[in-house]
Write a protein that holds these residues in place. Structure first.
Motif, PDB file in Angstrom:
ATOM      1  N   SER A 160       0.870  -1.178   0.000  1.00 28.94           N
ATOM      2  CA  SER A 160       0.000   0.000   0.000  1.00 28.94           C
ATOM      3  C   SER A 160       0.901   1.220   0.000  1.00 28.94           C
ATOM      4  N   SER A 161       0.307   2.369   0.057  1.00 30.22           N
ATOM      5  CA  SER A 161       1.113   3.595   0.096  1.00 30.22           C
ATOM      6  C   SER A 161       1.949   3.678   1.367  1.00 30.22           C
ATOM      7  N   GLN A 162       1.564   2.897   2.403  1.00 25.76           N
ATOM      8  CA  GLN A 162       2.316   2.903   3.656  1.00 25.76           C
ATOM      9  C   GLN A 162       3.376   1.801   3.732  1.00 25.76           C
ATOM     10  N   GLY A 163       3.443   0.931   2.716  1.00 26.83           N
ATOM     11  CA  GLY A 163       4.471  -0.103   2.710  1.00 26.83           C
ATOM     12  C   GLY A 163       3.899  -1.493   2.496  1.00 26.83           C
TER      13      GLY A 163
END
Length: 75
Positions: free
Chosen positions: A57-60
């Protein structure tokens, strides 16, 4: 989460997979699961498949999915 809440009770829950969302971090394994598909599939889809997906995801990093799948005609 909305799609998972619809699909999980019908398909995944019977294999011991959690239906909560997000899915709790853990290692989940389903072996020798037979899923009956009521519609006819093209012969070109019959065979053995192996897939690996790295989910991010955009967070990893979110998780990994490993699938070994055989599609065959019902005997």
């Amino acid at each position: 989460c909305e799609l998972w809440s619809e699909v999980c009770p019908k398909y995944a829950e019977k294999f011991g997979l959690p239906c909560e969302c997000p899915i709790p971090a853990n290692v989940y394994s389903v072996s020798n699961a037979n899923v009956l598909i009521s519609k006819s599939l093209p012969a070109e889809l019959l065979g053995e498949y192996r897939a690996t997906a790295d989910v991010v995801s955009s967070q990893g990093h979110v998780g990994c999915i490993f699938i070994d799948l055989t599609i065959r005609k019902n005997q």
